[in-house]
Design an enzyme around this catalytic site. Structure first.
Site, short mmCIF file in Angstrom:
data_model
loop_
_atom_site.label_atom_id
_atom_site.label_comp_id
_atom_site.label_asym_id
_atom_site.label_seq_id
_atom_site.Cartn_x
_atom_site.Cartn_y
_atom_site.Cartn_z
N LYS A 128 -20.39 5.50 0.41
CA LYS A 128 -20.05 5.64 -1.01
C LYS A 128 -21.22 5.11 -1.82
CE LYS A 128 -16.60 6.87 -3.73
NZ LYS A 128 -15.60 7.92 -3.58
N ASP A 168 -17.40 11.55 -7.90
CA ASP A 168 -16.27 10.62 -7.97
C ASP A 168 -16.10 10.37 -9.46
OD1 ASP A 168 -14.41 8.77 -6.34
OD2 ASP A 168 -15.25 7.38 -7.76
#
Ligand code: NDP
Length: 447
Positions: A128, A168
């Site tokens: 991430k 995201d």
């Protein structure tokens, strides 16, 4: 040492070694809390320090992102990429642009991502990234300059067979496209380095819709288990971003009525149903606040503050905004007012005590790592299309996504039964996701 003792020891270490990162502690506790029976059955995991290894990222990259605003002022943000685990494939996970971003948030998201990606059945490790940049109120040119600067450092750490980022919060098609453009300038490569790309340059049909659609497909599977379905149900969806919008669309297609949505300032409610075209135009095209909705729809009401959305009576709740947005009190209210199913479109939107309320009350509860895995699964399908230099039709991708969501539900459900907590998809998803990674890590030696 007992299985419980081993898990507690690792959790204590995580707290000590990752000081001041409560979201990461929460995410680790949530997964490890399900693993007692697995550790008991597989003493080799403790012997090989598997939990100690799995909670430690393989690599953490933190970098400076300098950029210039429209007035010519120099600005500096902090960029992150955490390459958490590559046992199952190249690191894969989104980039978040939000002022709240710091190591603890990226680590929590990266950790979740490992298990989520495992559940999809595709070859993807977990990672991430992001930055503490706030895209709100920035011009297109400012966002472009930021994204170019961000990629100017990130490009040395990623690659189509190494690490493939995606969107995201705060990173949608526009930002992915700016980053992809910069990647190409820096490397001369036109390949599947980012997913969520535009359709004209390697993006996959149905990727935009995938997380929201997948969350609703997962909800449908949970309800099928109880001989029920989404059709005719009243639904509350929090957020009004990518996940929320397409959760609304699919729930509506399946015959439900979405009566509320929100943004970080407040929520709108209309007992006759929320008009998705208006929300999409306001949020995706005009980039306005959700409160503008009520000036166009007279039967709708706007309430300032977002947590009140869970006081609205509904049968299905889909939290699709952000972490820890649904607390114990909200969960108790939902149970009291007749909610029968909750599926997490967002990552970790329910606090641990809220999850406990849902489980104690036998609400059908789909944890994020299972219920929102459709996004990353479709990113995996985008990577497959890019490698083949082919583009599948919307229907082909949607059908594969649907199949994957059915399979994720099945493996979580079966693992929950096998390990003694039937119906508990939190345990089921954690165990099913974990076992595949654990087997791969054991097979690959001391990695
Ligand atoms: P977006 O940036 O598109 O949308 C986020 C939405 O949540 C916005 O409407 C935002 O409002 C709202 N929001 C943010 N903070 C709060 C808050 N505290 N209370 C209420 N609403 C809030 O992001 P996504 O839709 O992509 O992501 C949403 C969630 O889903 C995140 O948890 C993300 O990690 C997760 N997720 C996303 C995937 C994807 O494919 N996009 C895949 C899997 C998970 P505002 O406009 O005011 O900021």
């Amino acid at each position: 040492m007992s299985a419980k003792g081993y898990v507690e020891k690792v959790l204590e270490e995580v707290k000590k070694r990752n000081h001041g990162e409560p979201e990461f502690h929460q995410a680790v506790r949530e997964v490890l809390g399900s693993l007692g029976p697995v550790i008991q059955k597989h003493p080799e995991f403790e012997k090989n320090a598997l939990l100690e290894r799995i909670v430690e990222p393989e690599r953490q990259i933190i970098f400076r992102v300098p950029w210039q605003d429209d007035k010519g002022a120099m600005r500096v943000n902090r960029g992150f990429r955490i390459q958490f685990n590559s046992a199952l494939g190249p690191y894969k996970g989104g980039l978040r642009l939000h002022p709240s971003v710091y190591t603890g948030i990226i680590k929590f998201l990266g950790f979740e991502q490992i298990f989520k990606n495992s559940l999809t059945g595709l070859m993807m490790g977990g990672g991430k990234g992001g930055a503490d940049f706030d895209p709100k109120g920035k011009s297109d040119s400012e966002v472009m300059r930021f994204c170019q600067s961000f990629m100017t450092e990130l490009f040395r750490h990623i690659g189509a067979d190494t690490d493939v980022p995606a969107g995201d919060i705060g990173v949608g098609g526009r930002e992915v496209a700016y980053m992809f453009g910069q990647w190409k300038r820096l490397t001369k490569l036109f390949n599947g380095i980012l997913t969520g790309k535009g359709l004209d340059f390697g993006g996959s049909l149905a990727r935009t819709e995938a997380t929201g659609y997948g969350c609703v497909y997962f909800t449908e599977e949970m309800l099928k288990e109880r001989n029920d379905s989404i059709a005719g149900k009243t639904v509350v969806v929090s957020g009004s971003g990518n996940v929320a919008i397409y959760a609304h669309q699919k729930a509506t297609q399946l015959g439900a009525k979405v009566v509320a949505m929100s943004d970080s300032n407040g929520f709108i409610y209309d007992k006759h149903g929320i008009n998705l075209d208006t929300v999409q135009r306001l949020k995706e095209v005009e980039r306005k606040r959700i409160k503008e909705y009520v000036s166009e729809h007279k039967t709708a009401q706007y309430t300032e503050g977002c947590s009140g959305i869970w006081n609205i009576e509904c049968e299905i709740a889909l939290p699709c905004a952000t972490q820890n947005e649904l607390d114990e009190k909200a969960a108790k209210t939902l149970v009291k007012t007749g909610c029968i199913a909750v599926a997490e479109g967002a990552n970790m939107p329910s606090t641990p005590s809220a999850v406990q309320v849902f489980l104690d009350n036998k609400i059908a509860f789909g944890p994020g790592k299972a219920a929102n895995a459709g996004g990353v699964a479709t990113s995996g399908l985008e990577m497959a299309q890019n490698s083949q230099r082919l583009a599948w039709t919307f229907e082909e991708v949607d059908e594969k996504l649907h199949r994957i969501m059915i399979d994720i539900h099945k493996s979580a459900n079966e693992a929950a039964k096998e390990y003694g907590t039937p119906g508990n998809l939190v345990n089921g998803a954690n165990i099913a996701g974990f076992l595949k990674i654990a087997r791969a890590m054991m097979a690959q030696g001391l990695v």
